[in-house]
Scaffold this motif. Structure first.
Motif, PDB file in Angstrom:
ATOM      1  N   HIS A  37       0.850  -1.199   0.000  1.00 38.41           N
ATOM      2  CA  HIS A  37       0.000   0.000   0.000  1.00 38.41           C
ATOM      3  C   HIS A  37       0.887   1.251   0.000  1.00 38.41           C
ATOM      4  O   HIS A  37       2.031   1.192   0.423  1.00 38.41           O
ATOM      5  CB  HIS A  37      -0.897  -0.023   1.248  1.00 38.41           C
ATOM      6  N   ALA A  70      -1.625   1.172   6.193  1.00 34.70           N
ATOM      7  CA  ALA A  70      -3.033   1.155   5.811  1.00 34.70           C
ATOM      8  C   ALA A  70      -3.895   1.044   7.054  1.00 34.70           C
ATOM      9  O   ALA A  70      -3.442   0.548   8.100  1.00 34.70           O
ATOM     10  CB  ALA A  70      -3.308  -0.023   4.877  1.00 34.70           C
ATOM     11  N   CYS A  71      -5.133   1.539   6.946  1.00 37.53           N
ATOM     12  CA  CYS A  71      -6.083   1.355   8.045  1.00 37.53           C
ATOM     13  C   CYS A  71      -7.085   0.274   7.634  1.00 37.53           C
ATOM     14  O   CYS A  71      -7.125  -0.132   6.470  1.00 37.53           O
ATOM     15  CB  CYS A  71      -6.800   2.654   8.386  1.00 37.53           C
ATOM     16  N   CYS A 105     -10.044   0.537   7.119  1.00 34.54           N
ATOM     17  CA  CYS A 105     -10.917   1.092   6.073  1.00 34.54           C
ATOM     18  C   CYS A 105     -10.344   0.863   4.675  1.00 34.54           C
ATOM     19  O   CYS A 105     -11.083   0.660   3.714  1.00 34.54           O
ATOM     20  CB  CYS A 105     -11.134   2.585   6.317  1.00 34.54           C
ATOM     21  N   ASP A 106      -9.010   0.885   4.550  1.00 36.62           N
ATOM     22  CA  ASP A 106      -8.368   0.640   3.247  1.00 36.62           C
ATOM     23  C   ASP A 106      -8.435  -0.833   2.858  1.00 36.62           C
ATOM     24  O   ASP A 106      -8.410  -1.179   1.676  1.00 36.62           O
ATOM     25  CB  ASP A 106      -6.872   1.004   3.302  1.00 36.62           C
ATOM     26  N   LEU A 107      -8.457  -1.715   3.862  1.00 42.58           N
ATOM     27  CA  LEU A 107      -8.275  -3.147   3.618  1.00 42.58           C
ATOM     28  C   LEU A 107      -9.592  -3.897   3.453  1.00 42.58           C
ATOM     29  O   LEU A 107      -9.654  -4.913   2.756  1.00 42.58           O
ATOM     30  CB  LEU A 107      -7.461  -3.759   4.765  1.00 42.58           C
ATOM     31  N   TYR A 111     -11.095  -5.492   0.176  1.00 43.33           N
ATOM     32  CA  TYR A 111     -10.435  -6.655  -0.444  1.00 43.33           C
ATOM     33  C   TYR A 111     -10.959  -7.992   0.073  1.00 43.33           C
ATOM     34  O   TYR A 111     -10.558  -9.038  -0.416  1.00 43.33           O
ATOM     35  CB  TYR A 111      -8.920  -6.601  -0.188  1.00 43.33           C
ATOM     36  N   GLN A 118     -15.483  -6.148   9.529  1.00 48.22           N
ATOM     37  CA  GLN A 118     -14.411  -5.274  10.027  1.00 48.22           C
ATOM     38  C   GLN A 118     -13.783  -5.823  11.317  1.00 48.22           C
ATOM     39  O   GLN A 118     -12.553  -5.819  11.435  1.00 48.22           O
ATOM     40  CB  GLN A 118     -14.949  -3.858  10.233  1.00 48.22           C
ATOM     41  N   TRP A 135      -9.303   6.055  13.374  1.00 51.81           N
ATOM     42  CA  TRP A 135      -8.772   4.815  12.783  1.00 51.81           C
ATOM     43  C   TRP A 135      -7.429   4.394  13.372  1.00 51.81           C
ATOM     44  O   TRP A 135      -6.625   5.243  13.747  1.00 51.81           O
ATOM     45  CB  TRP A 135      -8.592   4.973  11.270  1.00 51.81           C
ATOM     46  N   PHE A 167      -3.997   2.769  12.260  1.00 49.48           N
ATOM     47  CA  PHE A 167      -3.207   2.482  11.073  1.00 49.48           C
ATOM     48  C   PHE A 167      -2.184   1.387  11.371  1.00 49.48           C
ATOM     49  O   PHE A 167      -1.591   1.358  12.456  1.00 49.48           O
ATOM     50  CB  PHE A 167      -2.496   3.745  10.571  1.00 49.48           C
TER      51      PHE A 167
END
Lengths: 129, 129
Positions: B59, B64-65, B67-69, B72, B77, B101, B103
């Motif tokens: 990334h 990444a948090c 929310c980014d992952l 996929y 969550q 969040w 990270f």
């Protein structure tokens, strides 16, 4: 763009292994690639099996029989044999029966594939993304 | 002559990591070293966690948090957060709370240590045996 990986049992040469598992840091690993690599990681995520793999890899000729390995452990021969079978089934060691003993033989292609997986993207010898 | 390894949480620099885990093929891994490396291997011997590690490493900024992952995976969550916590506790990812969040941040030293472990003895950048 997803990472792809040949199953361990198909890693017949070092070149194939290096071309197999592109570094984790280069691009997101696909579900398919993860499913192919995880059995190798599960096999070595055990102290006795990780040591057995190291003992075979560092033994003369990068091969050993249970008889060579037994003195290093406070475990029975059937237990050592079972752990070696797990390493073999995961594609990390080859095996060959010679007389009364089964010999386990290093597969440099498999360990090279793991090394490549953890290599920083910039240092990798794997295939371009 | 046994292989020695600094615990993952102490791998504060790349140099330390490379000096940590000598290649499995150079000399037999000691029980102590195996006990230190195995928690990292157990953490990534799971398809979701191996993919999460790859997603963070590849990334932008190697962080990444959740929310980014989340996009996929077909996972909740809390499940993703649990897997990230396992990777953090194994020493493979750092973490930092920013606003609402958390990270997760790559630890190049930890992945370099794993790469070094699987490197063929002749190619290693680790400490001499």
């Amino acid at each position: 763009m997803s990472n792809s990986c040949t199953p361990p049992s198909d890693l017949s040469s070092l070149d194939e292994a290096l071309a197999c598992c592109t570094p984790l840091s280069r691009e997101p690993l696909s579900s398919e690639a993860a499913a192919q690599v995880v059995p190798m990681l599960k096999a070595i995520a055990d102290p006795a099996r990780l040591r057995l793999l190291s003992l075979v890899l560092s033994h003369a000729g990068a091969e050993a029989c249970v008889c060579d390995l037994l003195p290093y452990f406070d475990l029975s021969q059937p237990t050592i044999s079972h752990h070696l079978k797990v390493l073999h089934e995961a594609g990390l060691l080859d095996r060959e029966k010679r007389g009364t003993w089964v010999f386990y033989i290093a597969r440099p292609a498999a360990t090279a594939a793991l090394a490549n997986l953890f290599t920083a993207a910039g240092d990798a010898s794997g295939v371009p993304a």
